[in-house]
Write a protein that holds these residues in place. Structure first.
Motif, mmCIF file in Angstrom:
data_model
loop_
_atom_site.group_PDB
_atom_site.id
_atom_site.type_symbol
_atom_site.label_atom_id
_atom_site.label_comp_id
_atom_site.label_asym_id
_atom_site.label_seq_id
_atom_site.Cartn_x
_atom_site.Cartn_y
_atom_site.Cartn_z
ATOM 1 N N MET A 117 54.722 48.954 5.917
ATOM 2 C CA MET A 117 53.354 49.322 6.292
ATOM 3 C C MET A 117 53.046 48.873 7.703
ATOM 4 O O MET A 117 52.511 49.594 8.516
ATOM 5 N N ASP A 118 53.425 47.596 8.002
ATOM 6 C CA ASP A 118 53.181 47.077 9.336
ATOM 7 C C ASP A 118 53.975 47.856 10.373
ATOM 8 O O ASP A 118 53.510 48.108 11.480
ATOM 9 N N GLY A 119 55.223 48.237 9.992
ATOM 10 C CA GLY A 119 56.055 49.013 10.903
ATOM 11 C C GLY A 119 55.436 50.356 11.200
ATOM 12 O O GLY A 119 55.466 50.833 12.334
ATOM 13 N N ASN A 120 54.871 51.000 10.164
ATOM 14 C CA ASN A 120 54.224 52.302 10.359
ATOM 15 C C ASN A 120 52.999 52.168 11.249
ATOM 16 O O ASN A 120 52.724 53.022 12.092
ATOM 17 N N THR A 121 52.241 51.069 11.014
ATOM 18 C CA THR A 121 51.037 50.847 11.815
ATOM 19 C C THR A 121 51.399 50.642 13.276
ATOM 20 O O THR A 121 50.779 51.210 14.182
ATOM 21 N N THR A 122 52.460 49.839 13.505
ATOM 22 C CA THR A 122 52.912 49.600 14.878
ATOM 23 C C THR A 122 53.356 50.898 15.527
ATOM 24 O O THR A 122 53.063 51.161 16.699
ATOM 25 N N SER A 123 54.035 51.720 14.770
ATOM 26 C CA SER A 123 54.518 53.004 15.289
ATOM 27 C C SER A 123 53.356 53.908 15.675
ATOM 28 O O SER A 123 53.362 54.530 16.735
ATOM 29 N N ILE A 124 52.342 53.953 14.813
ATOM 30 C CA ILE A 124 51.159 54.772 15.099
ATOM 31 C C ILE A 124 50.438 54.239 16.337
ATOM 32 O O ILE A 124 50.007 55.006 17.211
ATOM 33 N N ASP A 125 50.328 52.910 16.435
ATOM 34 C CA ASP A 125 49.667 52.302 17.588
ATOM 35 C C ASP A 125 50.382 52.663 18.886
ATOM 36 O O ASP A 125 49.752 53.006 19.892
ATOM 37 N N GLN A 126 51.719 52.579 18.855
ATOM 38 C CA GLN A 126 52.502 52.893 20.052
ATOM 39 C C GLN A 126 52.420 54.381 20.405
ATOM 40 O O GLN A 126 52.351 54.746 21.589
ATOM 41 N N GLN A 127 52.415 55.215 19.402
ATOM 42 C CA GLN A 127 52.260 56.654 19.651
ATOM 43 C C GLN A 127 50.908 56.949 20.296
ATOM 44 O O GLN A 127 50.817 57.745 21.237
ATOM 45 N N TRP A 128 49.893 56.309 19.774
ATOM 46 C CA TRP A 128 48.541 56.509 20.332
ATOM 47 C C TRP A 128 48.479 55.997 21.770
ATOM 48 O O TRP A 128 47.894 56.643 22.643
ATOM 49 N N ALA A 129 49.104 54.831 22.028
ATOM 50 C CA ALA A 129 49.109 54.262 23.375
ATOM 51 C C ALA A 129 49.819 55.197 24.351
ATOM 52 O O ALA A 129 49.342 55.433 25.477
ATOM 53 N N THR A 130 50.967 55.735 23.923
ATOM 54 C CA THR A 130 51.709 56.674 24.778
ATOM 55 C C THR A 130 50.887 57.929 25.048
ATOM 56 O O THR A 130 50.863 58.447 26.178
ATOM 57 N N TYR A 131 50.222 58.412 24.006
ATOM 58 C CA TYR A 131 49.362 59.597 24.154
ATOM 59 C C TYR A 131 48.245 59.339 25.161
ATOM 60 O O TYR A 131 47.962 60.188 26.026
ATOM 61 N N GLN A 132 47.610 58.170 25.088
ATOM 62 C CA GLN A 132 46.525 57.836 26.007
ATOM 63 C C GLN A 132 47.015 57.734 27.453
ATOM 64 O O GLN A 132 46.351 58.202 28.379
ATOM 65 N N ILE A 133 48.179 57.131 27.635
ATOM 66 C CA ILE A 133 48.745 57.006 28.988
ATOM 67 C C ILE A 133 49.074 58.375 29.564
ATOM 68 O O ILE A 133 48.773 58.670 30.739
ATOM 69 N N ASP A 134 49.677 59.223 28.740
ATOM 70 C CA ASP A 134 50.069 60.558 29.202
ATOM 71 C C ASP A 134 48.863 61.442 29.519
ATOM 72 O O ASP A 134 48.854 62.137 30.545
ATOM 73 N N ARG A 135 47.842 61.410 28.674
ATOM 74 C CA ARG A 135 46.698 62.309 28.888
ATOM 75 C C ARG A 135 45.857 61.891 30.086
ATOM 76 O O ARG A 135 45.104 62.688 30.627
ATOM 77 N N LYS A 136 45.992 60.633 30.518
ATOM 78 C CA LYS A 136 45.200 60.146 31.653
ATOM 79 C C LYS A 136 45.954 60.203 32.984
ATOM 80 O O LYS A 136 45.512 59.614 33.971
ATOM 81 N N GLU A 137 47.070 60.917 33.010
ATOM 82 C CA GLU A 137 47.872 60.970 34.241
ATOM 83 C C GLU A 137 47.080 61.471 35.455
ATOM 84 O O GLU A 137 47.179 60.881 36.545
ATOM 85 N N PRO A 138 46.280 62.545 35.352
ATOM 86 C CA PRO A 138 45.490 62.975 36.520
ATOM 87 C C PRO A 138 44.498 61.902 36.981
ATOM 88 O O PRO A 138 44.330 61.684 38.182
ATOM 89 N N TYR A 139 43.878 61.252 36.021
ATOM 90 C CA TYR A 139 42.931 60.178 36.331
ATOM 91 C C TYR A 139 43.642 58.994 36.984
ATOM 92 O O TYR A 139 43.156 58.413 37.960
ATOM 93 N N THR A 140 44.832 58.658 36.470
ATOM 94 C CA THR A 140 45.621 57.573 37.052
ATOM 95 C C THR A 140 46.020 57.904 38.487
ATOM 96 O O THR A 140 45.972 57.040 39.372
ATOM 97 N N ALA A 141 46.417 59.162 38.726
ATOM 98 C CA ALA A 141 46.781 59.586 40.087
ATOM 99 C C ALA A 141 45.581 59.453 41.022
ATOM 100 O O ALA A 141 45.726 59.001 42.173
ATOM 101 N N TYR A 142 44.405 59.835 40.545
ATOM 102 C CA TYR A 142 43.173 59.712 41.343
ATOM 103 C C TYR A 142 42.915 58.254 41.718
ATOM 104 O O TYR A 142 42.577 57.946 42.872
#
Length: 376
Positions: free
Chosen positions: A1-26
């Motif tokens: 369960m903890d492993g799944n939660t960690t995996s979901i957290d990391q997926q969400w973190a990667t998604y947030q970093i990727d979707r903010k690429e234009p903002y990060t470039a700015y």
């Protein structure tokens, strides 16, 4: 369960970093341009324009505050982008909020002081002016007031838990944000930010209010100069016509009178030449003064245009907590860049100095060993 939660957290973190690429470039663009541009202004004033700065007194101070505001705000936002699950440090979060807000507040109030100084110089040239110790006193009071006024940021900001749903699972992230106050500070927070909002809007209105009569004065000056040039051209045409008639009649007068006439004409020509030279110098100084004033007016206008969207989005965000939960990445980046559009105000001034302030441009060219054709 903890492993799944960690995996979901990391997926969400990667998604947030990727979707903010234009903002990060700015943010990276603002950080680099702001640091280099304002750093150059500080170097030029420290090495090339030292001494009595006159009307330029507030400009190096503005560059210092723009540099601090731009760097601290950009780093704060970049760290938030790169660490979406948990901001690296609660203390660092509070420090960056305090530093970015206090320096940005000082910067905006310096723009008001520049507007007041220019108003006195252009519209009330024979009245009291902001010079000497008064400038130091006013600037020092502004810095002290803003630094004291920003102290509540140490108690109202920090890492706060926010839960979002990602792929049907709850993800809890710790954002560096406001709403971190506890106890009586939480009750004080709403009043405090409403007060800051009112101060921000009032500063915009008052700053632009000073530039309206300045603009009208410059407009009337340009009109008067145009009329005088037409009048002088008309007089020159009349003098030329009279000189032609005198030349035709001079053959009928005696040698002594002719010599006397030449002497008077030579004296008149010398006087006229000196008068024209003085007029050109006055026109040159007036043009440089108006050019400098127009530069300051444009700086104030950009300050307004870059801060109004940010203030408007703050109002919408406070009224609708779900405002930032938009699914479309392009829409999200557009809104969040608009929210940080105030950073433009901290990076654009060096470009305006380079275009409008010929003396500054000359000193930049001199610093890099380049040739500059004109300077004021």
């Amino acid at each position: 369960m903890d492993g799944n939660t960690t995996s979901i957290d990391q997926q969400w973190a990667t998604y947030q970093i990727d979707r903010k690429e234009p903002y990060t470039a700015y943010l990276f663009i603002c950080l680099i341009i702001g640091a280099l541009g304002n750093g150059l202004v500080i170097v030029i004033y420290a090495l090339k324009l030292r001494g009595d700065l006159g009307q330029r007194y507030f400009i190096p101070h503005l560059a210092v505050m723009d540099l601090i505001a731009c760097v601290s705000a950009s780093i704060l936002c970049l760290l938030s982008n790169f660490y979406p699950l948990s901001f690296p440090s609660d203390s660092l979060c509070r420090f960056f909020w305090y530093t970015s807000w206090s320096s940005a507040a000082i910067s905006t109030l310096i723009l008001l002081l520049i507007a007041i100084q220019r108003y006195l110089s252009v519209c009330k040239p024979h009245g009291p002016q902001m010079r000497g110790k008064w400038r130091h006193l006013v600037y020092g009071s502004t810095v002290g007031t803003c630094m004291l006024l920003a102290i509540p940021f140490f108690y109202l900001t920090g890492n706060i838990p926010i839960t979002q749903v990602y792929n049907g699972r709850n993800v809890t992230a710790y954002y560096c944000s406001t709403n971190a106050g506890e106890g009586s500070w939480r009750d004080f927070e709403t009043v405090y930010f409403i007060g800051l909002f009112i101060i921000g809007v009032s500063n915009i209105i008052v700053t632009m209010g000073f530039y309206i009569p300045i603009g009208l004065t410059i407009y009337r000056t340009f009109n008067r100069q145009s009329i005088l040039r037409l009048h002088n051209q008309s007089n020159e045409d009349s003098v030329a016509a009279e000189s032609s008639v005198d030349g035709a009649q001079s053959s009928e007068v005696s040698y002594s009178i002719e010599n006397s006439s030449k002497s008077r004409k030579s004296s008149l020509t010398h006087t006229t030449s000196m008068s024209v030279h003085n007029k050109k110098n006055i026109e040159k100084r007036t043009k440089a003064k108006n050019r400098f004033t127009l530069m300051l007016m444009l700086i104030a206008l950009i300050y307004v245009l870059s801060n109004v969207p940010s203030l408007a989005l703050i109002v919408v965000w406070k009224d609708d907590p779900e405002f930032w939960t938009v699914s479309d990445d392009a829409h999200f980046n557009f809104l969040i860049i608009l929210r940080r559009l105030f950073l433009v105000n901290n990076i654009v001034n060096p470009f305006l100095y380079g275009y409008f302030d010929l003396k500054f441009r000359h000193k930049v060219a001199e610093l890099f060993g380049l040739k500059s054709k004109t300077h004021s």
